[in-house]
Design a protein around this motif. Structure first.
Motif, PDB file in Angstrom:
ATOM      1  N   VAL A 127       0.848  -1.199   0.000  1.00  0.00           N
ATOM      2  CA  VAL A 127       0.000   0.000   0.000  1.00  0.00           C
ATOM      3  C   VAL A 127       0.883   1.249   0.000  1.00  0.00           C
ATOM      4  O   VAL A 127       0.590   2.230  -0.689  1.00  0.00           O
ATOM      5  CB  VAL A 127      -0.964  -0.008   1.202  1.00  0.00           C
ATOM      6  N   ASP A 128       1.983   1.204   0.766  1.00  0.00           N
ATOM      7  CA  ASP A 128       2.923   2.326   0.776  1.00  0.00           C
ATOM      8  C   ASP A 128       3.514   2.536  -0.610  1.00  0.00           C
ATOM      9  O   ASP A 128       3.667   3.669  -1.063  1.00  0.00           O
ATOM     10  CB  ASP A 128       4.047   2.088   1.786  1.00  0.00           C
ATOM     11  N   TYR A 129       3.865   1.450  -1.286  1.00  0.00           N
ATOM     12  CA  TYR A 129       4.416   1.566  -2.638  1.00  0.00           C
ATOM     13  C   TYR A 129       3.404   2.204  -3.584  1.00  0.00           C
ATOM     14  O   TYR A 129       3.760   3.088  -4.377  1.00  0.00           O
ATOM     15  CB  TYR A 129       4.851   0.195  -3.169  1.00  0.00           C
ATOM     16  N   ASP A 130       2.163   1.794  -3.481  1.00  0.00           N
ATOM     17  CA  ASP A 130       1.121   2.391  -4.325  1.00  0.00           C
ATOM     18  C   ASP A 130       0.997   3.891  -4.062  1.00  0.00           C
ATOM     19  O   ASP A 130       0.831   4.679  -4.999  1.00  0.00           O
ATOM     20  CB  ASP A 130      -0.225   1.701  -4.085  1.00  0.00           C
ATOM     21  N   GLU A 131       1.090   4.284  -2.803  1.00  0.00           N
ATOM     22  CA  GLU A 131       1.022   5.712  -2.460  1.00  0.00           C
ATOM     23  C   GLU A 131       2.236   6.454  -3.006  1.00  0.00           C
ATOM     24  O   GLU A 131       2.130   7.573  -3.488  1.00  0.00           O
ATOM     25  CB  GLU A 131       0.902   5.891  -0.947  1.00  0.00           C
ATOM     26  N   LEU A 132       3.408   5.827  -2.930  1.00  0.00           N
ATOM     27  CA  LEU A 132       4.622   6.430  -3.495  1.00  0.00           C
ATOM     28  C   LEU A 132       4.428   6.728  -4.975  1.00  0.00           C
ATOM     29  O   LEU A 132       4.725   7.834  -5.445  1.00  0.00           O
ATOM     30  CB  LEU A 132       5.818   5.495  -3.292  1.00  0.00           C
ATOM     31  N   ILE A 133       3.907   5.758  -5.708  1.00  0.00           N
ATOM     32  CA  ILE A 133       3.700   5.940  -7.144  1.00  0.00           C
ATOM     33  C   ILE A 133       2.670   7.040  -7.401  1.00  0.00           C
ATOM     34  O   ILE A 133       2.849   7.878  -8.298  1.00  0.00           O
ATOM     35  CB  ILE A 133       3.269   4.618  -7.810  1.00  0.00           C
ATOM     36  N   ALA A 134       1.618   7.093  -6.601  1.00  0.00           N
ATOM     37  CA  ALA A 134       0.601   8.141  -6.769  1.00  0.00           C
ATOM     38  C   ALA A 134       1.203   9.523  -6.509  1.00  0.00           C
ATOM     39  O   ALA A 134       0.929  10.474  -7.253  1.00  0.00           O
ATOM     40  CB  ALA A 134      -0.582   7.893  -5.832  1.00  0.00           C
ATOM     41  N   SER A 173      14.333  -1.357   2.192  1.00  0.00           N
ATOM     42  CA  SER A 173      14.997  -1.171   3.485  1.00  0.00           C
ATOM     43  C   SER A 173      14.184  -0.298   4.424  1.00  0.00           C
ATOM     44  O   SER A 173      14.734   0.516   5.173  1.00  0.00           O
ATOM     45  CB  SER A 173      16.396  -0.587   3.297  1.00  0.00           C
ATOM     46  N   GLY A 174      12.860  -0.425   4.351  1.00  0.00           N
ATOM     47  CA  GLY A 174      11.990   0.300   5.272  1.00  0.00           C
ATOM     48  C   GLY A 174      11.737   1.748   4.943  1.00  0.00           C
ATOM     49  O   GLY A 174      11.179   2.486   5.749  1.00  0.00           O
ATOM     50  N   GLU A 175      12.146   2.178   3.739  1.00  0.00           N
ATOM     51  CA  GLU A 175      11.886   3.562   3.343  1.00  0.00           C
ATOM     52  C   GLU A 175      11.609   3.648   1.854  1.00  0.00           C
ATOM     53  O   GLU A 175      11.930   2.748   1.087  1.00  0.00           O
ATOM     54  CB  GLU A 175      13.043   4.477   3.728  1.00  0.00           C
ATOM     55  N   MET A 176      11.000   4.777   1.483  1.00  0.00           N
ATOM     56  CA  MET A 176      10.743   5.056   0.075  1.00  0.00           C
ATOM     57  C   MET A 176      11.106   6.511  -0.187  1.00  0.00           C
ATOM     58  O   MET A 176      10.963   7.363   0.688  1.00  0.00           O
ATOM     59  CB  MET A 176       9.294   4.753  -0.291  1.00  0.00           C
ATOM     60  N   ASN A 177      11.614   6.760  -1.386  1.00  0.00           N
ATOM     61  CA  ASN A 177      12.132   8.075  -1.736  1.00  0.00           C
ATOM     62  C   ASN A 177      11.654   8.494  -3.118  1.00  0.00           C
ATOM     63  O   ASN A 177      11.492   7.656  -4.006  1.00  0.00           O
ATOM     64  CB  ASN A 177      13.665   8.053  -1.769  1.00  0.00           C
ATOM     65  N   ILE A 178      11.493   9.802  -3.279  1.00  0.00           N
ATOM     66  CA  ILE A 178      11.292  10.418  -4.589  1.00  0.00           C
ATOM     67  C   ILE A 178      12.435  11.410  -4.774  1.00  0.00           C
ATOM     68  O   ILE A 178      12.773  12.162  -3.849  1.00  0.00           O
ATOM     69  CB  ILE A 178       9.937  11.141  -4.696  1.00  0.00           C
ATOM     70  N   PHE A 179      13.032  11.418  -5.965  1.00  0.00           N
ATOM     71  CA  PHE A 179      14.185  12.265  -6.261  1.00  0.00           C
ATOM     72  C   PHE A 179      13.792  13.371  -7.235  1.00  0.00           C
ATOM     73  O   PHE A 179      13.137  13.104  -8.246  1.00  0.00           O
ATOM     74  CB  PHE A 179      15.304  11.434  -6.871  1.00  0.00           C
ATOM     75  N   VAL A 180      14.217  14.590  -6.917  1.00  0.00           N
ATOM     76  CA  VAL A 180      13.933  15.747  -7.760  1.00  0.00           C
ATOM     77  C   VAL A 180      15.244  16.494  -7.994  1.00  0.00           C
ATOM     78  O   VAL A 180      15.923  16.891  -7.033  1.00  0.00           O
ATOM     79  CB  VAL A 180      12.914  16.704  -7.087  1.00  0.00           C
ATOM     80  N   TYR A 181      15.608  16.661  -9.250  1.00  0.00           N
ATOM     81  CA  TYR A 181      16.761  17.491  -9.596  1.00  0.00           C
ATOM     82  C   TYR A 181      16.270  18.908  -9.801  1.00  0.00           C
ATOM     83  O   TYR A 181      15.228  19.131 -10.420  1.00  0.00           O
ATOM     84  CB  TYR A 181      17.459  16.966 -10.848  1.00  0.00           C
ATOM     85  N   THR A 182      17.037  19.868  -9.269  1.00  0.00           N
ATOM     86  CA  THR A 182      16.564  21.243  -9.288  1.00  0.00           C
ATOM     87  C   THR A 182      17.717  22.236  -9.219  1.00  0.00           C
ATOM     88  O   THR A 182      18.802  21.915  -8.720  1.00  0.00           O
ATOM     89  CB  THR A 182      15.590  21.484  -8.105  1.00  0.00           C
ATOM     90  N   GLU A 183      17.461  23.421  -9.697  1.00  0.00           N
ATOM     91  CA  GLU A 183      18.356  24.558  -9.494  1.00  0.00           C
ATOM     92  C   GLU A 183      17.913  25.362  -8.281  1.00  0.00           C
ATOM     93  O   GLU A 183      18.666  26.188  -7.778  1.00  0.00           O
ATOM     94  CB  GLU A 183      18.366  25.469 -10.730  1.00  0.00           C
ATOM     95  N   ARG A 184      16.680  25.130  -7.834  1.00  0.00           N
ATOM     96  CA  ARG A 184      16.065  25.922  -6.764  1.00  0.00           C
ATOM     97  C   ARG A 184      15.451  24.984  -5.717  1.00  0.00           C
ATOM     98  O   ARG A 184      14.238  24.769  -5.702  1.00  0.00           O
ATOM     99  CB  ARG A 184      14.978  26.808  -7.340  1.00  0.00           C
ATOM    100  N   PRO A 185      16.245  24.431  -4.829  1.00  0.00           N
ATOM    101  CA  PRO A 185      15.715  23.437  -3.892  1.00  0.00           C
ATOM    102  C   PRO A 185      14.631  23.976  -2.963  1.00  0.00           C
ATOM    103  O   PRO A 185      13.667  23.262  -2.666  1.00  0.00           O
ATOM    104  CB  PRO A 185      16.939  22.964  -3.112  1.00  0.00           C
ATOM    105  N   MET A 186      14.733  25.205  -2.536  1.00  0.00           N
ATOM    106  CA  MET A 186      13.715  25.753  -1.632  1.00  0.00           C
ATOM    107  C   MET A 186      12.379  25.929  -2.360  1.00  0.00           C
ATOM    108  O   MET A 186      11.332  25.576  -1.815  1.00  0.00           O
ATOM    109  CB  MET A 186      14.172  27.088  -1.034  1.00  0.00           C
ATOM    110  N   ARG A 204      -2.117  15.019   1.412  1.00  0.00           N
ATOM    111  CA  ARG A 204      -2.113  13.551   1.365  1.00  0.00           C
ATOM    112  C   ARG A 204      -1.842  12.995   2.758  1.00  0.00           C
ATOM    113  O   ARG A 204      -1.109  13.581   3.548  1.00  0.00           O
ATOM    114  CB  ARG A 204      -1.084  13.044   0.373  1.00  0.00           C
ATOM    115  N   SER A 205      -2.409  11.842   3.037  1.00  0.00           N
ATOM    116  CA  SER A 205      -2.298  11.257   4.371  1.00  0.00           C
ATOM    117  C   SER A 205      -0.857  10.957   4.769  1.00  0.00           C
ATOM    118  O   SER A 205      -0.520  11.009   5.952  1.00  0.00           O
ATOM    119  CB  SER A 205      -3.130   9.977   4.453  1.00  0.00           C
ATOM    120  N   ARG A 206       0.016  10.679   3.832  1.00  0.00           N
ATOM    121  CA  ARG A 206       1.400  10.343   4.153  1.00  0.00           C
ATOM    122  C   ARG A 206       2.281  11.547   4.433  1.00  0.00           C
ATOM    123  O   ARG A 206       3.423  11.392   4.862  1.00  0.00           O
ATOM    124  CB  ARG A 206       2.024   9.522   3.014  1.00  0.00           C
TER     125      ARG A 206
END
Length: 94
Positions: free
Chosen positions: A15-22, A45-58, A71-73
């Motif tokens: 379910v967490d994986y499905d939420e990650l994809i959404a 390994s107990g975590e999920m990540n999304i990666f964003v490349y940016t020039e403006r992190p803030m 979103r609930s997560r």
């Protein structure tokens, strides 16, 4: 892109994986390209990540928070960024 923004959540189930994809799909559709480019995810390994490349992190993080905070997560989210050529992250959230 000069920075990597990483969004992270605990991951316990399919379910967490499905939420990650959404969440990733939402960012792919709505994150302004001027603030960042979504470059995939990982799950394990107990975590999920999304990666964003940016020039403006803030600015990218502000957009991410606007898009995902309902979103609930979101309450479990952690976010940090670093220059592409560095190893240490700057914590943004919480």
């Amino acid at each position: 892109m000069s920075f990597l923004l990483v969004l992270q959540w605990p991951a316990r189930s399919e379910v967490d994986y499905d939420e990650l994809i959404a969440m990733e799909d939402l960012l792919l559709e709505q994150l302004p390209e001027a603030h960042g480019v979504v470059d995939g995810h990982d799950f394990g390994s107990g975590e999920m990540n999304i990666f964003v490349y940016t020039e403006r992190p803030m600015e990218a993080f502000e957009d991410v928070m606007t898009l995902l905070s309902s979103r609930s997560r979101w309450s479990d989210a952690r976010a940090a960024y670093r220059p592409i050529d560095a190893e240490e992250f700057v914590i943004l959230w919480p």
